[in-house]
Design a protein around this motif. Structure first.
Motif, mmCIF file in Angstrom:
data_model
loop_
_atom_site.group_PDB
_atom_site.id
_atom_site.type_symbol
_atom_site.label_atom_id
_atom_site.label_comp_id
_atom_site.label_asym_id
_atom_site.label_seq_id
_atom_site.Cartn_x
_atom_site.Cartn_y
_atom_site.Cartn_z
ATOM 1 N N SER A 36 70.091 50.529 33.840
ATOM 2 C CA SER A 36 70.436 51.822 33.244
ATOM 3 C C SER A 36 71.011 51.676 31.847
ATOM 4 N N THR A 37 71.525 50.486 31.528
ATOM 5 C CA THR A 37 72.087 50.281 30.191
ATOM 6 C C THR A 37 71.001 50.150 29.137
ATOM 7 N N LYS A 38 69.758 49.967 29.563
ATOM 8 C CA LYS A 38 68.653 49.787 28.623
ATOM 9 C C LYS A 38 67.747 51.012 28.557
ATOM 10 N N THR A 39 68.208 52.128 29.104
ATOM 11 C CA THR A 39 67.426 53.351 29.013
ATOM 12 C C THR A 39 67.475 53.886 27.585
ATOM 13 N N LYS A 40 66.510 54.740 27.277
ATOM 14 C CA LYS A 40 66.388 55.285 25.925
ATOM 15 C C LYS A 40 66.140 56.779 26.029
ATOM 16 N N ILE A 41 66.644 57.537 25.088
ATOM 17 C CA ILE A 41 66.453 58.984 25.071
ATOM 18 C C ILE A 41 65.558 59.370 23.890
ATOM 19 N N ILE A 42 64.551 60.179 24.155
ATOM 20 C CA ILE A 42 63.763 60.773 23.083
ATOM 21 C C ILE A 42 63.892 62.292 23.203
ATOM 22 N N SER A 43 63.737 62.986 22.095
ATOM 23 C CA SER A 43 63.895 64.440 22.138
ATOM 24 C C SER A 43 63.000 65.103 21.099
ATOM 25 N N PHE A 44 62.692 66.371 21.352
ATOM 26 C CA PHE A 44 61.909 67.177 20.418
ATOM 27 C C PHE A 44 62.109 68.644 20.772
ATOM 28 N N LYS A 45 61.600 69.532 19.930
ATOM 29 C CA LYS A 45 61.701 70.964 20.175
ATOM 30 C C LYS A 45 60.317 71.589 20.293
ATOM 31 N N ILE A 46 60.218 72.575 21.180
ATOM 32 C CA ILE A 46 59.007 73.376 21.306
ATOM 33 C C ILE A 46 59.279 74.748 20.698
ATOM 34 N N LYS A 47 58.483 75.139 19.721
ATOM 35 C CA LYS A 47 58.616 76.440 19.070
ATOM 36 C C LYS A 47 57.534 77.368 19.607
ATOM 37 N N LEU A 48 57.954 78.399 20.341
ATOM 38 C CA LEU A 48 57.029 79.341 20.969
ATOM 39 C C LEU A 48 56.722 80.524 20.052
ATOM 40 N N LYS A 49 55.562 81.131 20.275
ATOM 41 C CA LYS A 49 55.213 82.354 19.546
ATOM 42 C C LYS A 49 55.748 83.592 20.257
ATOM 43 N N SER A 50 56.111 83.451 21.534
ATOM 44 C CA SER A 50 56.733 84.539 22.282
ATOM 45 C C SER A 50 57.861 83.942 23.103
ATOM 46 N N ASP A 51 58.705 84.790 23.687
ATOM 47 C CA ASP A 51 59.855 84.257 24.419
ATOM 48 C C ASP A 51 59.636 84.258 25.934
ATOM 49 N N ASN A 52 58.364 84.164 26.360
ATOM 50 C CA ASN A 52 58.085 84.046 27.791
ATOM 51 C C ASN A 52 58.675 82.743 28.326
ATOM 52 N N LYS A 53 59.086 82.770 29.607
ATOM 53 C CA LYS A 53 59.645 81.582 30.221
ATOM 54 C C LYS A 53 58.581 80.484 30.342
ATOM 55 N N VAL A 54 59.005 79.243 30.088
ATOM 56 C CA VAL A 54 58.100 78.105 30.096
ATOM 57 C C VAL A 54 58.541 77.107 31.165
ATOM 58 N N LYS A 55 57.571 76.531 31.876
ATOM 59 C CA LYS A 55 57.839 75.450 32.811
ATOM 60 C C LYS A 55 57.241 74.167 32.251
ATOM 61 N N LEU A 56 57.989 73.073 32.405
ATOM 62 C CA LEU A 56 57.589 71.791 31.825
ATOM 63 C C LEU A 56 57.864 70.682 32.830
ATOM 64 N N LYS A 57 56.884 69.813 33.055
ATOM 65 C CA LYS A 57 57.088 68.693 33.977
ATOM 66 C C LYS A 57 56.099 67.572 33.639
ATOM 67 N N PRO A 58 56.377 66.338 34.082
ATOM 68 C CA PRO A 58 55.418 65.262 33.871
ATOM 69 C C PRO A 58 54.093 65.585 34.566
ATOM 70 N N ALA A 59 52.986 65.392 33.861
ATOM 71 C CA ALA A 59 51.672 65.652 34.459
ATOM 72 C C ALA A 59 51.356 64.568 35.481
ATOM 73 N N PRO A 60 50.758 64.927 36.612
ATOM 74 C CA PRO A 60 50.416 63.914 37.619
ATOM 75 C C PRO A 60 49.586 62.771 37.048
ATOM 76 N N LEU A 61 48.662 63.099 36.116
ATOM 77 C CA LEU A 61 47.797 62.091 35.506
ATOM 78 C C LEU A 61 47.781 62.263 33.996
ATOM 79 N N LYS A 62 47.441 61.221 33.301
ATOM 80 C CA LYS A 62 47.388 61.280 31.837
ATOM 81 C C LYS A 62 46.433 62.378 31.388
ATOM 82 N N PHE A 63 46.802 63.037 30.314
ATOM 83 C CA PHE A 63 46.058 64.148 29.727
ATOM 84 C C PHE A 63 45.944 65.331 30.686
ATOM 85 N N ASN A 64 46.834 65.349 31.696
ATOM 86 C CA ASN A 64 46.872 66.440 32.674
ATOM 87 C C ASN A 64 45.525 66.608 33.389
#
Length: 409
Positions: A36-64
């Motif tokens: 756990s001492t070697k974990t790394k954090i990456i971050s970014f922002k998603i800018k939406l065109k509307s304020d609808n609620k968004v769900k986000l999760k790891p895709a089961p397979l690459k490229f979804n």
């Protein structure tokens, strides 16, 4: 070296195995530990065109994608380079070509434009296979050799094909030193190709009862993350966590029949694939063959017309010319994606039209070749990504609004 027919599952048994395992999923217990001492954090922002609620999760397979298909060519026969590689990657397929064994490992002499799926961002990716090779049998001469050369393997590796450990000499008979077969092959590939293999395929052949168990034990104890042998699968439900620790999987083979007048045998195999693709959850399917030349090598291979028909049909149905649901990638690539997918921690907070995303990464094994993350996005809104220049990230926010892809260094 020949593999006896007793090692190959009959077609009907294979069909039952595949259907019964289509919803198989490993348990969630892991013995592999990360620091756990070697974990790394990456971050970014998603800018939406509307304020609808968004769900986000790891895709089961690459490229979804819905369906991962891994295909391996055993034993390092030269037909892989003469026929399979140019057919899939694009290029000149060899004309008929008899090797030192007087066996034709060539193809039809045509030019292939390649077979592709897409990454969902407008880019076509060639179908890629894996090669299970024996370092002690790789030579540059004679010119008409039956096995691949080091430069040929290197070219395919550089094009994205994966190389799997198959033992140094493909030894199976009484008296075989299984540990030496595993470790000498690893050293051979490291010396000649400058990378470390991380997955093992047990060679088939005549041997003492249970010899495959010795190979499994020695491979897993000496750097292999998984072993293809007589285990679970070969179809896996990947919609939830998959236990990849010391993974031992079964093998099924696609091979030509004596009927060379039609593609009925290939159509039966393709019908199995179609039944798997139709499952509601994302799945991963793994298959094998030996040669892909004009002759059915050792009667355990695919004749080139069959191989061409089989792969072209897959591309036309599930690739860019079809519904584009396939991720045609070697075993190692799929394994490493799922390993990372199940160990990242994704957190996001939405405030109106802006979402802050943070991803905690585990310590990734040094010999991993692939370090990719696909995030499935559930939103009807167009969006764009705001991130620092060091993060290799792309999205389909202006088109289908379904995924974000991150390629880690």
């Amino acid at each position: 070296m020949k593999v006896p027919h007793s090692q190959i599952k009959p077609f009907l048994l294979t069909f039952v195995l595949l259907i019964n395992s289509a919803f198989f999923c490993f348990g969630n217990d892991y013995t592999t530990k990360t620091d756990s001492t070697k974990t790394k954090i990456i971050s970014f922002k998603i800018k939406l065109k509307s304020d609808n609620k968004v769900k986000l999760k790891p895709a089961p397979l690459k490229f979804n994608k819905h369906f991962a298909y891994s295909f391996t060519l055993d034993d390092g026969y030269r037909s892989a380079y003469l026929t399979a590689f140019p057919l899939l990657n694009g290029g000149k397929i060899s004309s008929p070509d008899k090797n030192e064994w007087k066996i034709d490992q060539g193809g039809d002499g045509t030019i292939s434009k390649g077979l592709f799926y897409s990454d969902g961002f407008g880019n076509k990716i060639p179908f890629k296979l894996a090669l299970a090779v024996n370092g002690g049998l790789i030579h540059d001469l004679p010119v008409n050799r039956g096995r691949l050369s080091w430069p040929e393997i290197k070219e395919m590796y550089n094009a994205g094909w994966d190389i799997l450990n198959h033992g140094f000499h493909h030894a199976t008979k009484h008296g075989t030193n299984y540990l030496t077969e595993v470790t000498e092959n690893t050293a051979s590939i490291q010396q000649n190709l400058d990378f470390t293999m991380s997955h093992f395929v047990v060679p088939g052949g005549e041997g003492d009862a249970g010899y495959h168990l010795e190979y499994e034990k020695d491979a897993l104890a000496n750097g292999s993350f998984s072993v293809a042998s007589s285990g679970v699968g070969p179809v896996f439900n990947v919609n939830s966590k998959v236990n990849l620790d010391k993974m031992i999987t079964s093998r099924t083979f696609v091979q030509s029949s004596k009927d060379t007048t039609s593609f009925k045998t290939m159509d039966r195999y393709l019908k199995i694939v179609d039944s798997i693709v139709k499952q509601p959850n994302p799945v991963w399917f793994n298959e094998f063959t030996h040669g892909t030349g004009n002759t059915n090598l050792w009667n355990l291979s695919m004749c080139f017309p069959d191989f061409k028909y089989y792969m072209t049909t897959l591309a036309n149905k599930y690739g860019t010319k079809g519904n584009d649901s396939i991720w045609m990638a070697p075993w190692q690539e799929v394994y490493e994606y799922i390993w990372l997918r199940d160990r990242i921690k994704v957190d996001y907070k939405q405030k109106n039209k802006e979402i802050e995303v943070t991803i905690e990464l585990p310590e990734i094994p040094e010999n991993f070749r692939y370090r990719d993350i696909s995030l499935a996005v559930d939103t009807s809104s167009k969006f764009e990504i705001e991130s620092n220049k060091d993060l290799n990230i792309k999205d389909d926010g202006k088109t289908t609004h379904k995924q974000i892809f991150i390629q880690l260094e």
